[in-house]
Design a protein around this motif. Structure first.
Motif, PDB file in Angstrom:
ATOM      1  N   PHE A   8       1.844  11.162   5.139  1.00 21.75           N
ATOM      2  CA  PHE A   8       2.204   9.981   5.538  1.00 21.75           C
ATOM      3  C   PHE A   8       1.727   9.292   6.924  1.00 21.75           C
ATOM      4  O   PHE A   8       1.211  10.259   7.827  1.00 21.75           O
ATOM      5  CB  PHE A   8       3.823   9.981   5.827  1.00 21.75           C
ATOM      6  CG  PHE A   8       4.599  10.194   4.281  1.00 21.75           C
ATOM      7  CD1 PHE A   8       4.835   9.464   3.576  1.00 21.75           C
ATOM      8  CD2 PHE A   8       5.202  11.606   4.321  1.00 21.75           C
ATOM      9  CE1 PHE A   8       5.475   9.886   2.241  1.00 21.75           C
ATOM     10  CE2 PHE A   8       5.662  11.947   2.944  1.00 21.75           C
ATOM     11  CZ  PHE A   8       5.867  10.996   2.110  1.00 21.75           C
ATOM     12  N   GLN A   9       2.047   7.960   7.045  1.00 22.90           N
ATOM     13  CA  GLN A   9       1.808   7.697   8.461  1.00 22.90           C
ATOM     14  C   GLN A   9       2.469   8.263   9.543  1.00 22.90           C
ATOM     15  O   GLN A   9       3.487   8.520   9.165  1.00 22.90           O
ATOM     16  CB  GLN A   9       2.272   6.036   8.441  1.00 22.90           C
ATOM     17  CG  GLN A   9       1.142   5.047   8.642  1.00 22.90           C
ATOM     18  CD  GLN A   9       1.520   3.883   8.583  1.00 22.90           C
ATOM     19  OE1 GLN A   9       2.052   3.492   7.696  1.00 22.90           O
ATOM     20  NE2 GLN A   9       1.016   3.144   9.494  1.00 22.90           N
ATOM     21  N   TYR A  10       2.031   8.557  10.632  1.00 20.36           N
ATOM     22  CA  TYR A  10       2.338   9.488  11.784  1.00 20.36           C
ATOM     23  C   TYR A  10       3.162  10.513  11.241  1.00 20.36           C
ATOM     24  O   TYR A  10       4.267  10.834  11.581  1.00 20.36           O
ATOM     25  CB  TYR A  10       3.517   8.491  12.394  1.00 20.36           C
ATOM     26  CG  TYR A  10       2.987   7.231  12.973  1.00 20.36           C
ATOM     27  CD1 TYR A  10       2.082   7.300  14.198  1.00 20.36           C
ATOM     28  CD2 TYR A  10       3.059   6.004  12.442  1.00 20.36           C
ATOM     29  CE1 TYR A  10       1.339   6.217  14.511  1.00 20.36           C
ATOM     30  CE2 TYR A  10       2.376   4.693  12.669  1.00 20.36           C
ATOM     31  CZ  TYR A  10       1.482   5.101  14.165  1.00 20.36           C
ATOM     32  OH  TYR A  10       0.986   3.763  14.412  1.00 20.36           O
TER      33      TYR A  10
ATOM     34  N   LEU B 169      -3.869   9.956   2.122  1.00 20.57           N
ATOM     35  CA  LEU B 169      -3.637   9.824   3.294  1.00 20.57           C
ATOM     36  C   LEU B 169      -3.311   8.274   3.694  1.00 20.57           C
ATOM     37  O   LEU B 169      -4.001   7.421   3.188  1.00 20.57           O
ATOM     38  CB  LEU B 169      -4.986  10.045   3.951  1.00 20.57           C
ATOM     39  CG  LEU B 169      -5.645  11.318   3.728  1.00 20.57           C
ATOM     40  CD1 LEU B 169      -7.021  11.417   3.897  1.00 20.57           C
ATOM     41  CD2 LEU B 169      -4.860  12.346   4.786  1.00 20.57           C
ATOM     42  N   ASP B 170      -1.961   8.044   4.169  1.00 17.61           N
ATOM     43  CA  ASP B 170      -1.558   6.881   4.652  1.00 17.61           C
ATOM     44  C   ASP B 170      -2.077   6.419   6.195  1.00 17.61           C
ATOM     45  O   ASP B 170      -1.286   7.028   6.955  1.00 17.61           O
ATOM     46  CB  ASP B 170      -0.133   6.547   4.267  1.00 17.61           C
ATOM     47  CG  ASP B 170       0.422   5.150   4.197  1.00 17.61           C
ATOM     48  OD1 ASP B 170      -0.464   4.411   4.637  1.00 17.61           O
ATOM     49  OD2 ASP B 170       1.689   5.229   4.087  1.00 17.61           O
ATOM     50  N   GLU B 171      -3.060   5.596   6.037  1.00 23.94           N
ATOM     51  CA  GLU B 171      -3.538   5.409   7.817  1.00 23.94           C
ATOM     52  C   GLU B 171      -3.634   6.506   8.342  1.00 23.94           C
ATOM     53  O   GLU B 171      -3.032   6.450   9.698  1.00 23.94           O
ATOM     54  CB  GLU B 171      -2.579   4.282   8.221  1.00 23.94           C
ATOM     55  CG  GLU B 171      -2.185   3.079   7.442  1.00 23.94           C
ATOM     56  CD  GLU B 171      -3.003   1.810   7.519  1.00 23.94           C
ATOM     57  OE1 GLU B 171      -3.813   2.065   8.504  1.00 23.94           O
ATOM     58  OE2 GLU B 171      -2.599   0.870   7.153  1.00 23.94           O
TER      59      GLU B 171
ATOM     60  N   LYS C  31       0.856  -1.283   0.065  1.00 21.01           N
ATOM     61  CA  LYS C  31      -0.156  -0.004  -0.016  1.00 21.01           C
ATOM     62  C   LYS C  31       0.916   1.442  -0.079  1.00 21.01           C
ATOM     63  O   LYS C  31       0.770   2.231  -0.653  1.00 21.01           O
ATOM     64  CB  LYS C  31      -0.800   0.088   1.351  1.00 21.01           C
ATOM     65  CG  LYS C  31      -1.969  -1.316   1.256  1.00 21.01           C
ATOM     66  CD  LYS C  31      -2.622  -1.159   2.617  1.00 21.01           C
ATOM     67  CE  LYS C  31      -1.886  -1.035   3.867  1.00 21.01           C
ATOM     68  NZ  LYS C  31      -1.404  -2.153   4.279  1.00 21.01           N
ATOM     69  N   SER C  32       1.766   1.310   0.909  1.00 23.73           N
ATOM     70  CA  SER C  32       2.521   2.539   1.032  1.00 23.73           C
ATOM     71  C   SER C  32       3.642   2.716  -0.451  1.00 23.73           C
ATOM     72  O   SER C  32       3.631   3.879  -0.555  1.00 23.73           O
ATOM     73  CB  SER C  32       3.428   2.470   2.448  1.00 23.73           C
ATOM     74  OG  SER C  32       2.602   2.482   3.546  1.00 23.73           O
ATOM     75  N   THR C  33       3.911   1.810  -0.808  1.00 25.00           N
ATOM     76  CA  THR C  33       4.811   1.720  -1.657  1.00 25.00           C
ATOM     77  C   THR C  33       4.078   2.292  -3.021  1.00 25.00           C
ATOM     78  O   THR C  33       4.266   3.203  -3.690  1.00 25.00           O
ATOM     79  CB  THR C  33       5.324   0.321  -2.292  1.00 25.00           C
ATOM     80  OG1 THR C  33       6.040  -0.024  -1.254  1.00 25.00           O
ATOM     81  CG2 THR C  33       6.287   0.320  -3.509  1.00 25.00           C
TER      82      THR C  33
HETATM   83 MG   LIG Z   1       2.190   1.113   4.789  1.00 25.14          MG
END
Ligand SMILES: [Mg+2]
Ligand SMILES: Nc1ncnc2c1ncn2[C@@H]1O[C@H](COP(=O)(O)OP(=O)(O)O)[C@@H](O)[C@H]1O
Length: 269
Positions: free
Chosen positions: A83-85, A161-163, A45-47
């Motif tokens: 990004f996440q966090y 939006l990543d998580e 997913k993030s990639t």
């Molecule tokens: Mg990820």
């Protein structure tokens, strides 16, 4: 419009750690759509979203945004990625300066920057009185909101939006999603939401793509996904609790929300 065609991506090619993170992925995203990308940890997913945002260079396949190749500098302003966090990236002395950071780099006037900061804070539900506070004095949920506001202040046409709710407490999480998906969606922004929370996907996404070990194994409406046992199993995902409960109660329809469940149950009695 975003067009992703035949994207394959391998990390650390030619080393013993070689890992193909994406295999032959194709899909389009229409304007105004909320597309969720779901899948187990490590599914790619993030990639994928980093490739869509132009942050990882393509090695095979193509990504076009509004007809331009993603490597074109002109798309930089069109795509905002959280990004996440993201709160780990807050670094200015005040919340206001942090949110203003990207618009400042765009060379906008002070008035325009100030208007954008106010609007972004309102969109994520941050009180204006927090403008002059240090980001480090904020609660975890507020820090997350400030980081997201910094991206919204860019006024991206495409928001990724990543998580966005990972690690937030349930209350902060609920309000944040409501805000992002109510207010921001009204402004016509196209949203790609990475999530493994099926409840969020059920309530907010128009469409969901499921990845499993770098392959796209589903692309359709959340309601269709939750009827596809074999897909869910392959991806290691479970339908939302309310969907599962209604099925156990013998309801044939796929139920996505408490409101839907209430309507069906009241009708029955
Ligand atoms: Mg990820
Ligand atoms: N920088 C990296 N170097 C090497 N392998 C990576 C890197 N980032 C991710 N991977 C690998 O690529 C695969 C997909 O990762 P990722 O896109 O982060 O998945 P997800 O976001 O769905 O958890 C995983 O096997 C992960 O270990």
């Amino acid at each position: 419009m975003i067009n992703v065609r035949d994207v394959t991506y391998t990390y650390m090619t030619g080393t013993p750690f070689e890992k193909t993170a994406l295999k032959n992925i194709s899909f389009d995203v229409s304007e105004g759509e909320i597309l969720a990308i779901a899948g187990h940890t490590g599914s790619g997913k993030s990639t994928l979203i980093q490739i869509v945002a132009g942050l990882i260079d393509l090695t095979s396949g193509s990504v076009e945004i509004d007809g331009l190749p993603v490597a074109d500098k002109k798309i930089r302003r069109l795509v905002g990625i959280v990004f996440q966090y993201p709160e780990h990236q807050l670094f200015e002395e005040t919340v206001e300066r942090d949110i203003a950071f990207a618009p400042k780099n765009f060379g906008l006037s002070d008035d325009e920057i100030s208007a954008r900061v106010n609007e972004a804070m309102r969109q994520v539900g941050l009180d204006a009185s927090l403008k002059n506070v240090s980001p480090f004095e904020l609660s975890g949920g507020q820090r997350r909101r400030a980081a997201i506001a910094g991206i919204l202040a860019m006024k991206p046409k495409y928001l990724i939006l990543d998580e966005p709710t990972a690690g937030l407490d349930p209350k902060a999480k609920e309000n944040l999603l409501r805000e992002i998906f109510g207010d921001v969606k009204k402004s016509g922004v196209t949203i790609i939401l990475v999530s493994h929370n099926m409840d969020d996907i059920a309530r907010f996404a128009d469409r969901v793509i499921v990845l499993a070990q770098g392959e796209k194994i589903f692309d359709g409406r959340p309601r269709e996904l939750f009827a596809r046992e074999e897909i869910l199993q392959r991806a290691g995902l479970e339908p939302p609790p309310i969907t599962q409960l209604m099925r156990r109660l013998g309801v044939d329809e796929i139920v996505l929300s408490l409101d839907e469940a209430e309507r069906i149950l009241l009708k029955k009695n």
